[in-house]
Enzyme design. Structure first.
Site, short mmCIF file in Angstrom:
data_model
loop_
_atom_site.label_atom_id
_atom_site.label_comp_id
_atom_site.label_asym_id
_atom_site.label_seq_id
_atom_site.Cartn_x
_atom_site.Cartn_y
_atom_site.Cartn_z
CE LYS A 22 -1.34 1.78 3.87
NZ LYS A 22 -1.36 3.19 4.28
CG ASN A 23 2.81 2.53 3.47
OD1 ASN A 23 1.69 3.03 3.44
ND2 ASN A 23 3.36 2.07 4.59
CB CYS A 119 -3.72 6.63 11.65
SG CYS A 119 -4.22 5.16 10.75
NE ARG A 124 0.41 10.38 10.28
CZ ARG A 124 -0.01 9.28 9.67
NH1 ARG A 124 0.84 8.33 9.37
NH2 ARG A 124 -1.26 9.12 9.35
CG ASP A 309 3.75 1.81 9.23
OD1 ASP A 309 3.37 2.63 10.09
OD2 ASP A 309 3.66 2.03 8.01
NE ARG A 401 -6.41 4.88 6.33
CZ ARG A 401 -5.29 5.20 6.97
NH1 ARG A 401 -5.16 4.95 8.25
NH2 ARG A 401 -4.30 5.76 6.32
#
Length: 421
Positions: A22-23, A119, A124, A309, A401
């Site tokens: 995903k990233n 999230c 961030r 993560d 997600r």
């Protein structure tokens, strides 16, 4: 609201196909804005964040279709930008939406992007993104929750030193630099595999990028980029998560299309914690050593360090280890929200600022728990897989997600796990 119900205590056995990252997929999708030619991405994970990015690109003017007969293959083409505004209603759902800023600014000379959401694991900020673009000649204004960026004479190559490695800032600056006038150097760039994957696509589109995977990136600006085809790398965070699922249930899994090196330092820490990792012909075999799990200290760091993560999942694993472990979070300041939920299952965890002391024990007990963010959600699933009695994980939309077909994959290796509306 959906919830996941788990009956724990079953050692997981079998094979899991690890999805595309995903990233990696999100910046790759944003990069397609740099050309008016079609770009085909394969191994695209079917997760909510990818769907959100697809909707955002469509709002900007991208024609986006999944290829018939080729699951996970996405064709994107932005013949022209119909809009240069990324609105709040989409960007608030996912922080990675800010990655359209650099490509739009480089191609169109202007971009208006809502400040991002995602999230609730810390502020961030995107100040490093904006600093880098300003160094390239962009004029940035913050107004009513939006970033308004202009470069009426185009972006210019520059030397940009990041105060600390930032994946998002590196990606945004890297994409913008591909269409800048002149050469750009990014110092203290992020080195994650997802950066390497982005550079590979951009080079296939005609960019000139050297140094991907190192702290120094050099980009020679081009006047235009072409289309390309590219396969997205496997998701190292998903792989690490399922590796820990094998460990926490005393099972054995083969993670297809993955190698131990994809996990970076996490592979070393998992082996220290008592997991046996072995590369096979088609994946990574993971099982628990005869001595069982052992407490190991970890500190999150930018790649190649231990990934933030994977921190929540590792904490769940350490709850069942022999001895104590100290887990220190250095990336995000609010990423221990899973601790009270693990405590509801009997975990013994004490938080001191940015560190959590985990005292391992023989068992956890199933309980109703609530997910707070993407990785915290899956840490509770891991704990539930090992716990005695049923565990109900609420607010599992976070999981959707970033994890493709989570329940299906776990059921395929023996887990008793169901989703309930």
């Amino acid at each position: 609201m959906d919830r996941i119900i788990i009956e724990g205590g079953i050692p997981l056995q079998g094979r899991i196909q690890v999805s595309g990252a995903k990233n990696a997929a999100l910046p790759l999708m944003a990069a397609t804005l740099l050309t008016d030619q079609p770009v085909e991405l394969s191994n695209v994970p079917d997760v909510a964040d990818v769907n959100t990015m697809q909707r955002l690109l469509q709002r900007l003017g991208t024609a986006s279709t999944m290829q018939a007969g080729a699951p996970g293959t996405l064709r994107l083409q932005t013949s022209s930008l119909m809009s240069t505004t990324a609105p709040y209603d989409l960007v608030r759902k996912m922080r990675a939406s800010v990655l359209v800023l650099g490509p739009m600014l480089a191609r169109q000379g202007e971009a208006i992007v809502s400040l991002p959401g995602g999230c609730a694991i810390g502020t961030r900020p995107i100040d490093l993104h904006l600093m880098g673009l300003e160094r390239m000649g962009a004029v940035i204004e913050l107004e009513q929750g939006y970033v308004k960026a202009t470069a009426p004479k185009g972006l210019k190559g520059a030397e940009i030193k990041l105060p600390q490695p930032s994946v998002g800032a590196t990606e945004n600056i890297l994409m913008a630099a591909c269409l800048a006038d002149g050469d750009t150097t990014i110092l203290d760039a992020a080195q994650e595999p997802e950066i390497v994957d982005l550079a590979a696509l951009l080079n296939a589109m005609g960019a000139e990028i050297d140094g991907a995977g190192t702290a120094i990136l050099r980009i020679r600006g081009r006047t235009s980029l072409s289309g390309a085809s590219h396969r997205i790398i496997a998701d190292r965070i998903e792989a690490g998560t399922y590796a820990m699922a094998a460990g926490i249930t005393s099972g054995q899994l083969v993670l297809q299309d993955v190698r131990a090196l994809h996990l970076g330092v996490a592979a070393e820490r998992l082996e220290e914690a008592g997991l046996l990792l072995e590369d096979t012909a088609d994946g990574l075999s993971v099982r628990t050593a005869n001595g069982g799990l052992k407490g190991v200290d970890v500190m999150t760091r930018p790649f190649p360090g231990f990934a933030t993560d994977l921190q929540a999942q590792f904490m769940a694993l350490m709850c069942l280890a022999s001895g104590a472990s100290m887990i220190t979070e250095t990336i995000f300041e609010n990423r221990f929200m899973h601790v009270p939920e693990l405590a509801r299952m009997g975990a013994r965890i004490t938080v001191h600022g940015g560190s959590a002391l985990v005292r391992g024990q023989a068992r956890l007990t199933g309980a109703p728990v609530m997910a707070t963010d993407l990785r915290a959600s899956v840490s509770l699933v891991l704990a539930g897989l090992a716990a005695q009695g049923p565990t109900t994980v609420n607010r599992v939309y976070h999981l959707d997600r970033g994890y493709e077909r989570l329940e299906e994959k776990l059921r395929g290796v023996g887990a008793r796990i169901e989703r309930s509306g």
